[in-house]
Design an enzyme around this catalytic site. Structure first.
Site, PDB file in Angstrom:
ATOM      1  N   LYS A 172       0.719  -1.432  -0.097  1.00  0.00           N
ATOM      2  CA  LYS A 172       0.373   0.130  -0.090  1.00  0.00           C
ATOM      3  C   LYS A 172       1.325   1.132   0.010  1.00  0.00           C
ATOM      4  O   LYS A 172       0.511   2.088  -0.298  1.00  0.00           O
ATOM      5  CB  LYS A 172      -0.912  -0.461   1.189  1.00  0.00           C
ATOM      6  CG  LYS A 172      -2.675   0.560   0.933  1.00  0.00           C
ATOM      7  CD  LYS A 172      -2.894   0.581   2.280  1.00  0.00           C
ATOM      8  CE  LYS A 172      -2.581   0.033   3.138  1.00  0.00           C
ATOM      9  NZ  LYS A 172      -1.783   1.176   4.307  1.00  0.00           N
TER      10      LYS A 172
ATOM     11  N   ARG B  57      -9.234   4.438   9.218  1.00  0.00           N
ATOM     12  CA  ARG B  57      -8.939   2.864   9.792  1.00  0.00           C
ATOM     13  C   ARG B  57      -9.697   1.954  10.750  1.00  0.00           C
ATOM     14  O   ARG B  57     -10.062   1.558  10.892  1.00  0.00           O
ATOM     15  CB  ARG B  57      -7.996   3.021  10.589  1.00  0.00           C
ATOM     16  CG  ARG B  57      -7.068   1.434  11.579  1.00  0.00           C
ATOM     17  CD  ARG B  57      -5.479   1.655  12.172  1.00  0.00           C
ATOM     18  NE  ARG B  57      -5.084   2.696  11.034  1.00  0.00           N
ATOM     19  CZ  ARG B  57      -3.924   1.810  10.457  1.00  0.00           C
ATOM     20  NH1 ARG B  57      -3.308   1.290  10.480  1.00  0.00           N
ATOM     21  NH2 ARG B  57      -2.588   3.097  10.060  1.00  0.00           N
TER      22      ARG B  57
ATOM     23  N   ARG C   3       9.729 -11.079   5.164  1.00  0.00           N
ATOM     24  CA  ARG C   3      10.184  -9.714   4.708  1.00  0.00           C
ATOM     25  C   ARG C   3      10.833  -9.347   4.932  1.00  0.00           C
ATOM     26  O   ARG C   3      11.057  -9.542   6.996  1.00  0.00           O
ATOM     27  CB  ARG C   3       8.774  -8.625   5.143  1.00  0.00           C
ATOM     28  CG  ARG C   3       8.987  -7.506   4.921  1.00  0.00           C
ATOM     29  CD  ARG C   3       7.905  -6.819   4.423  1.00  0.00           C
ATOM     30  NE  ARG C   3       7.171  -6.309   5.523  1.00  0.00           N
ATOM     31  CZ  ARG C   3       6.032  -5.601   5.546  1.00  0.00           C
ATOM     32  NH1 ARG C   3       5.682  -4.880   4.283  1.00  0.00           N
ATOM     33  NH2 ARG C   3       5.519  -5.539   6.411  1.00  0.00           N
TER      34      ARG C   3
ATOM     35  N   ARG D  46      11.370  -7.050  10.074  1.00  0.00           N
ATOM     36  CA  ARG D  46      11.204  -6.478  11.408  1.00  0.00           C
ATOM     37  C   ARG D  46      10.371  -6.815  12.668  1.00  0.00           C
ATOM     38  O   ARG D  46      10.256  -8.125  12.501  1.00  0.00           O
ATOM     39  CB  ARG D  46       9.919  -5.540  10.294  1.00  0.00           C
ATOM     40  CG  ARG D  46      10.442  -5.181   9.727  1.00  0.00           C
ATOM     41  CD  ARG D  46       9.076  -3.774   9.058  1.00  0.00           C
ATOM     42  NE  ARG D  46       8.195  -3.352   9.648  1.00  0.00           N
ATOM     43  CZ  ARG D  46       6.876  -2.907   8.777  1.00  0.00           C
ATOM     44  NH1 ARG D  46       7.298  -1.965   8.400  1.00  0.00           N
ATOM     45  NH2 ARG D  46       5.610  -3.228   9.611  1.00  0.00           N
TER      46      ARG D  46
ATOM     47  N   ARG E  53      -2.516  -8.101  13.568  1.00  0.00           N
ATOM     48  CA  ARG E  53      -2.434  -6.235  12.781  1.00  0.00           C
ATOM     49  C   ARG E  53      -3.202  -7.320  12.146  1.00  0.00           C
ATOM     50  O   ARG E  53      -4.642  -6.565  11.475  1.00  0.00           O
ATOM     51  CB  ARG E  53      -1.283  -6.002  12.044  1.00  0.00           C
ATOM     52  CG  ARG E  53      -0.596  -5.899  12.542  1.00  0.00           C
ATOM     53  CD  ARG E  53       1.235  -5.988  11.894  1.00  0.00           C
ATOM     54  NE  ARG E  53       0.994  -5.053  10.989  1.00  0.00           N
ATOM     55  CZ  ARG E  53       1.614  -4.585  10.506  1.00  0.00           C
ATOM     56  NH1 ARG E  53       2.803  -4.954  10.060  1.00  0.00           N
ATOM     57  NH2 ARG E  53       1.829  -3.618   9.274  1.00  0.00           N
TER      58      ARG E  53
END
Ligand SMILES: [Zn+2]
Length: 217
Positions: free
Chosen positions: A15, A87, A126, A159, A170
């Site tokens: 995004k 959100r 990632r 991360r 999340r």
């Protein structure tokens, strides 16, 4: 051209990257609440310190603060791209009301869509560069945690919020808070789903063409 755009999507759909590409392609000012607040924190402004109070405790900002931040950023702009805002349904309803009052209706809300299994795979593979901040995917870029950053040569790191528990949290947040926002905009006829599984360029082209299509005024 479409002038007022919202990009929504679960984590790992690219995004932020799409927001940056579209912003450059259309000269559209783009922001996320996180980015605005990081900049405010650096300036040491009151709103930045207020946000820091929440993030330091690992909490999400209350809707009211998120809205104040966004309106302060929009200020006199009539064109913008918002990345990941609104959100929550509460944010969406207040935001819509404010846009109505200003005579600035949203053109389209794009929802980047990915199956949950793909999101999980992308998250665990990632890697982020500790030097330049570039983000890589182990399988797409054929690199691993021991490789140096192809761009700058610094070390790569996973991360900390890419762990399974963090991801579960999340995803739950996305399902419980953001999906109702998408439904809200579907109800208003503003939602467009974009398949985020093809590569970055294909996703960009799909949104770019749709935004161009809005040009026939
Ligand atoms: Zn790097």
């Amino acid at each position: 051209m479409k002038n007022r755009i919202v990009l929504l999507g679960p984590p790992a759909t690219g995004k932020g990257t799409q927001a940056a590409l579209l912003s450059a392609a259309f000269g559209l000012p783009a922001a996320s609440t996180g980015a605005i607040l990081r900049a405010e924190k650096t300036k040491g402004s009151a709103i930045g310190l207020e946000a820091e109070n929440w993030t330091a405790r690992g909490l999400l900002f209350p809707d009211e603060l998120a809205l104040r931040v966004v309106w302060q950023w929009i200020d006199k702009r009539t064109r913008f791209l918002l990345d990941g805002f609104p959100r929550t349904l509460g944010q969406a309803e207040s935001f819509d009301q404010g846009l109505d009052e200003r005579g600035l209706p949203l053109d389209t809300v794009y929802l980047l869509d990915l199956p949950e299994e793909t999101i999980r795979q992308r998250m665990v593979s990632r890697l982020t560069c500790l030097g330049c901040g570039a983000v890589y995917n182990e399988s797409f870029h054929r690199i691993n945690g021991d490789s140096p950053c192809p761009a700058c040569g610094a070390a790569l790191s996973r991360r900390s919020d890419d762990t399974t528990e963090a991801l579960d949290q999340r995803m739950a947040q996305y399902r419980e808070q953001t999906l109702p926002v998408a439904e809200h905009y579907r109800g208003k006829g503003l939602l467009k789903k974009v398949d985020a599984s093809p590569g970055r360029d294909a996703v960009f082209n799909a949104i770019y063409e749709d935004m161009q299509a809005g040009a026939a005024v």
